[in-house]
Structure formats: structure tokens, C-alpha cells
Design an enzyme around this catalytic site. Structure first.
Site, PDB file in Angstrom:
ATOM      1  N   ASN A  21       0.865  -1.182   0.000  1.00 17.49           N
ATOM      2  CA  ASN A  21       0.000   0.000   0.000  1.00 17.49           C
ATOM      3  C   ASN A  21       0.903   1.235   0.000  1.00 17.49           C
ATOM      4  O   ASN A  21       1.466   1.591   1.026  1.00 17.49           O
ATOM      5  CB  ASN A  21      -0.885  -0.048   1.259  1.00 17.49           C
ATOM      6  CG  ASN A  21      -1.684   1.225   1.462  1.00 17.49           C
ATOM      7  OD1 ASN A  21      -1.803   2.051   0.550  1.00 17.49           O
ATOM      8  ND2 ASN A  21      -2.240   1.383   2.657  1.00 17.49           N
ATOM      9  N   TRP A  22       1.018   1.838  -1.158  1.00 15.57           N
ATOM     10  CA  TRP A  22       1.934   2.986  -1.284  1.00 15.57           C
ATOM     11  C   TRP A  22       1.372   4.253  -0.648  1.00 15.57           C
ATOM     12  O   TRP A  22       2.077   5.263  -0.542  1.00 15.57           O
ATOM     13  CB  TRP A  22       2.226   3.277  -2.762  1.00 15.57           C
ATOM     14  CG  TRP A  22       3.003   2.214  -3.477  1.00 15.57           C
ATOM     15  CD1 TRP A  22       3.392   0.993  -2.997  1.00 15.57           C
ATOM     16  CD2 TRP A  22       3.478   2.295  -4.823  1.00 15.57           C
ATOM     17  NE1 TRP A  22       4.075   0.304  -3.966  1.00 15.57           N
ATOM     18  CE2 TRP A  22       4.146   1.076  -5.099  1.00 15.57           C
ATOM     19  CE3 TRP A  22       3.402   3.266  -5.829  1.00 15.57           C
ATOM     20  CZ2 TRP A  22       4.732   0.819  -6.340  1.00 15.57           C
ATOM     21  CZ3 TRP A  22       3.984   3.004  -7.061  1.00 15.57           C
ATOM     22  CH2 TRP A  22       4.648   1.794  -7.299  1.00 15.57           C
ATOM     23  N   LYS A  23       0.101   4.247  -0.311  1.00 21.44           N
ATOM     24  CA  LYS A  23      -0.556   5.444   0.233  1.00 21.44           C
ATOM     25  C   LYS A  23      -0.345   6.627  -0.726  1.00 21.44           C
ATOM     26  O   LYS A  23      -0.294   6.413  -1.938  1.00 21.44           O
ATOM     27  CB  LYS A  23      -0.066   5.726   1.654  1.00 21.44           C
ATOM     28  CG  LYS A  23      -0.173   4.463   2.524  1.00 21.44           C
ATOM     29  CD  LYS A  23       0.031   4.707   3.982  1.00 21.44           C
ATOM     30  CE  LYS A  23      -0.079   3.365   4.724  1.00 21.44           C
ATOM     31  NZ  LYS A  23      -0.003   3.507   6.171  1.00 21.44           N
ATOM     32  N   HIS A 106      -9.361   1.108   4.756  1.00 22.01           N
ATOM     33  CA  HIS A 106      -8.091   1.287   5.466  1.00 22.01           C
ATOM     34  C   HIS A 106      -8.323   2.224   6.656  1.00 22.01           C
ATOM     35  O   HIS A 106      -9.140   3.143   6.577  1.00 22.01           O
ATOM     36  CB  HIS A 106      -7.034   1.864   4.521  1.00 22.01           C
ATOM     37  CG  HIS A 106      -5.676   1.885   5.131  1.00 22.01           C
ATOM     38  ND1 HIS A 106      -5.278   2.891   5.986  1.00 22.01           N
ATOM     39  CD2 HIS A 106      -4.647   1.014   5.048  1.00 22.01           C
ATOM     40  CE1 HIS A 106      -4.046   2.629   6.406  1.00 22.01           C
ATOM     41  NE2 HIS A 106      -3.638   1.499   5.849  1.00 22.01           N
ATOM     42  N   GLU A 108      -6.778   4.677   7.698  1.00 19.39           N
ATOM     43  CA  GLU A 108      -6.633   6.103   7.379  1.00 19.39           C
ATOM     44  C   GLU A 108      -7.898   6.646   6.707  1.00 19.39           C
ATOM     45  O   GLU A 108      -8.283   7.794   6.920  1.00 19.39           O
ATOM     46  CB  GLU A 108      -5.386   6.315   6.507  1.00 19.39           C
ATOM     47  CG  GLU A 108      -4.118   6.148   7.348  1.00 19.39           C
ATOM     48  CD  GLU A 108      -2.919   5.587   6.601  1.00 19.39           C
ATOM     49  OE1 GLU A 108      -2.894   5.632   5.361  1.00 19.39           O
ATOM     50  OE2 GLU A 108      -1.999   5.084   7.284  1.00 19.39           O
ATOM     51  N   GLU A 178      -5.155  -4.885  10.685  1.00 14.17           N
ATOM     52  CA  GLU A 178      -4.163  -3.825  10.870  1.00 14.17           C
ATOM     53  C   GLU A 178      -4.475  -3.044  12.145  1.00 14.17           C
ATOM     54  O   GLU A 178      -5.297  -2.104  12.104  1.00 14.17           O
ATOM     55  CB  GLU A 178      -4.189  -2.869   9.682  1.00 14.17           C
ATOM     56  CG  GLU A 178      -3.787  -3.509   8.376  1.00 14.17           C
ATOM     57  CD  GLU A 178      -3.210  -2.486   7.410  1.00 14.17           C
ATOM     58  OE1 GLU A 178      -2.126  -2.730   6.896  1.00 14.17           O
ATOM     59  OE2 GLU A 178      -3.839  -1.430   7.204  1.00 14.17           O
ATOM     60  N   GLY A 184       2.651   2.411  10.693  1.00  8.84           N
ATOM     61  CA  GLY A 184       3.600   3.510  10.532  1.00  8.84           C
ATOM     62  C   GLY A 184       4.340   3.894  11.795  1.00  8.84           C
ATOM     63  O   GLY A 184       4.955   4.957  11.858  1.00  8.84           O
ATOM     64  N   SER A 224       3.598  -1.946  10.349  1.00  5.89           N
ATOM     65  CA  SER A 224       5.046  -1.998  10.569  1.00  5.89           C
ATOM     66  C   SER A 224       5.667  -3.344  10.172  1.00  5.89           C
ATOM     67  O   SER A 224       6.580  -3.836  10.835  1.00  5.89           O
ATOM     68  CB  SER A 224       5.382  -1.650  12.027  1.00  5.89           C
ATOM     69  OG  SER A 224       4.989  -0.308  12.301  1.00  5.89           O
ATOM     70  N   GLY A 245       2.910  -1.069   4.274  1.00  5.40           N
ATOM     71  CA  GLY A 245       2.896   0.354   3.933  1.00  5.40           C
ATOM     72  C   GLY A 245       4.299   0.845   3.627  1.00  5.40           C
ATOM     73  O   GLY A 245       4.839   0.631   2.545  1.00  5.40           O
ATOM     74  N   GLY A 246       4.934   1.476   4.600  1.00  5.31           N
ATOM     75  CA  GLY A 246       6.241   2.118   4.405  1.00  5.31           C
ATOM     76  C   GLY A 246       7.274   1.253   3.692  1.00  5.31           C
ATOM     77  O   GLY A 246       7.955   1.721   2.764  1.00  5.31           O
TER      78      GLY A 246
HETATM   79  P1  PGA Z   1       3.001   0.446   7.608  1.00  4.89           P
HETATM   80  O1  PGA Z   1       1.497   0.636   7.025  1.00  4.89           O
HETATM   81  O2  PGA Z   1       3.522  -0.847   7.015  1.00  4.89           O
HETATM   82  O3  PGA Z   1       3.752   1.640   7.136  1.00  4.89           O
HETATM   83  O4  PGA Z   1       2.872   0.353   9.087  1.00  4.89           O
HETATM   84  C1  PGA Z   1       0.650  -0.457   6.865  1.00  4.89           C
HETATM   85  C2  PGA Z   1      -0.645   0.000   6.259  1.00  4.89           C
HETATM   86  O5  PGA Z   1      -1.130   1.089   6.597  1.00  4.89           O
HETATM   87  O6  PGA Z   1      -1.243  -0.720   5.427  1.00  4.89           O
END
Ligand code: PGA
Length: 266
Positions: A21-23, A106, A108, A178, A184, A224, A245-246
Site C-alpha cells: 500500500n503505497w498510500k 483502510h 486512514e 491492521e 507507521g 510496521s 505500507g512504508g
Molecule cells: P506500515 O502501514 O507498514 O507503514 O505500518 C501499513 C498500512 O497502513 O497498510
């Protein structure tokens, strides 16, 4: 193999799945630069489904590169209607033919854009109706966990977001557990937390759809995930991979998938 949790009646071999997930990172040009960097290595791994989820505006640029490979694409969101006066939204019809997957609900989107379980559910049903595979996210906030409400929150999210889906097609559903406090933050959940949540998600879905249908559902852990911990999560029998994510913005993503393949023995 499923069945190890005691909530799956049928032995079904689920293909592990890791999604990045590149956001809100990497526009079309940057996306192509990054994908060129990792694509050969990504395409060379077998036995694990690999899904890139760039921002919508970069989907076509990435698809241009991934088309000759079996690397899949996912959107990060969509609206449930097919077309019309919904400024700023993207419809399942627009995604179809470009993506196979779509991330929905998600945390967010839930936190910053007010998405409710009811809305996420409408989107999930629309995804099924248009043959897009939803990756539906659930997860508790830190205050929920601290107050001992994790099970209650997950139960509400699963029952609300995943209601009224076609039981015979649950093999197309991915649920990402999640925990919000792990996203993050560099503070991943413990494997025990992930195992408990995945077992709960499977048990709830079994109540809703029956044990046999649920044996095909894939559950990811997200929050993470790194190359250092991906293998531990993937080694859990009820966890089928990760939502990253990251670390999906770096070549480390390839290593996460390798670790997943190794842990699953594929
Ligand atoms: P993260 O994000 O790996 O940066 O913690 C995961 C996500 O939000 O899908």
C-alpha cells in the site's frame, strides 16, 4: 493449509498474498522508476501473490510495466457507484481491467475521511459485483486495546464491513488485520496478537458464512511489517501474508515477499 485454527472445516490451500500500500506516495514518473527497480525480482518469485497498490493516478503507469508479468495491481480505494456526480471519486468500472484488487476501509480512510463500516460494506459488495477482489481492513485503536475492547471492535468491524457478501466467492476476499497503533509506528503487533485477531476474524466469518466458505478467505497482517518480521507473521497458520505500507516503497518489499514464500514453504 487451513484447518489448524479449528475454525476451518475444509482443507483448502490458500495462496499467500502480500500487498504494498503505497498510500499518497509516488506519482506516475516516480512510480515507474521504482517499479523498474524491483520488477524483475518481484516477478521472479512464485507461490505468493504480489500486489502493488499505487495511488490511482499512477495505476496505468505501473500497469504498463507489470502487464507482461503476473504481478497484480490494486487500488487504494473506490466508490461503490458505477458513475455519476461524485466529484473526486473513482468507480469500480474505471478500475476494472487495470486492477484486480482494491483496498477498502483502510484505517486512514476510516479516521481521516469518515468511512464507516456501512460504507465499507457497500464498497465491498460493489467490488464483488464488479469482479474486483476487496482487501478489507479492520483493526483496533490503541485506546481500544488498552481498554480491553479489541475483540468487541473487531467483531463490530467484521460484522459491519463484511456483511452480505457472496459466500461461494469468499476465496476472492482478503481481510487485512491492521491494528491502528501498529501502522507507521515501527511497533508491529506481536505474533500472538496477530494470531488471535486472525482466528477471531475467521471465527466471526464462519458464523456469518459457514466454516467451509471461510476456509478460502485470506487474512493478512498489516502494521510496521518489515523484512525482519514478515516471516514470523507469515508462519502463522491463520495468516496468509501481509499488507505493507512504508516498507513497500523500498526494495525491501521484495525481501518481505521472499520471507513470506519461505515461511509458507512455497
Ligand atoms: P506500515 O502501514 O507498514 O507503514 O505500518 C501499513 C498500512 O497502513 O497498510
Amino acid at each position: 493449509m487451513s484447518g489448524a485454527s479449528g475454525t476451518s472445516g475444509t482443507d483448502v490451500r490458500r495462496v499467500p498474498i502480500v500487498a504494498g500500500n503505497w498510500k499518497m506516495n509516488y506519482g506516475p514518473a516516480e512510480a515507474q522508476t521504482f517499479v523498474k527497480q524491483i520488477l524483475d525480482d518481484l516477478a521472479a518469485i512464485s507461490g505468493v501473490e504480489r500486489v502493488l497498490c499505487p495511488p490511482a493516478i499512477s495505476l496505468l503507469a505501473v500497469e504498463n510495466l507489470t502487464r507482461p508479468t503476473d504481478v497484480k495491481l490494486g487500488a487504494q480505494n473506490m466508490y461503490f457507484e458505477e458513475k455519476g456526480a461524485y466529484t473526486g471519486e473513482i468507480s469500480p468500472l474505471m478500475l476494472k481491467g487495470i486492477c484486480q484488487y482494491v483496498i477498502l476501509g483502510h484505517s486512514e480512510r476510516r479516521a481521516y475521511f469518515g468511512e464507516t463500516d456501512e460504507l465499507v460494506n457497500r464498497k465491498a459488495r460493489s467490488a464483488f459485483a464488479h469482479n474486483l477482489r476487496p482487501i478489507v481492513c479492520v483493526g483496533e485503536q490503541l485506546e481500544d486495546r488498552d481498554a480491553g475492547r479489541t475483540e468487541r471492535v473487531l467483531t463490530e468491524q467484521v460484522r459491519g464491513s463484511l456483511a452480505n457478501l457472496p459466500a461461494e466467492r469468499l476465496g476472492e476476499l482478503v481481510v487485512a488485520y491492521e491494528p491502528v497503533w501498529a501502522i507507521g509506528t515501527g511497533r508491529a503487533a506481536t505474533t500472538q496478537d496477530a494470531a488471535d485477531a486472525a482466528a477471531l476474524i475467521r471465527a466471526l466469518l464462519a458464523e456469518m458464512y459457514g466454516v467451509d466458505a471461510v476456509a478460502a478467505v485470506r487474512v493478512q497482517y498489516g502494521g510496521s511489517v518489515t523484512a525482519a518480521n514478515a516471516g514470523e507473521f507469515a508462519a502463522l497458520p491463520d495468516v496468509d501474508g501481509s499488507l505493507v505500507g512504508g516498507a513497500s516503497l523500498k526494495p525491501e518489499f521484495v525481501e518481505i515477499i521472499r520471507q513470506t514464500a519461505q515461511a509458507k514453504g512455497v
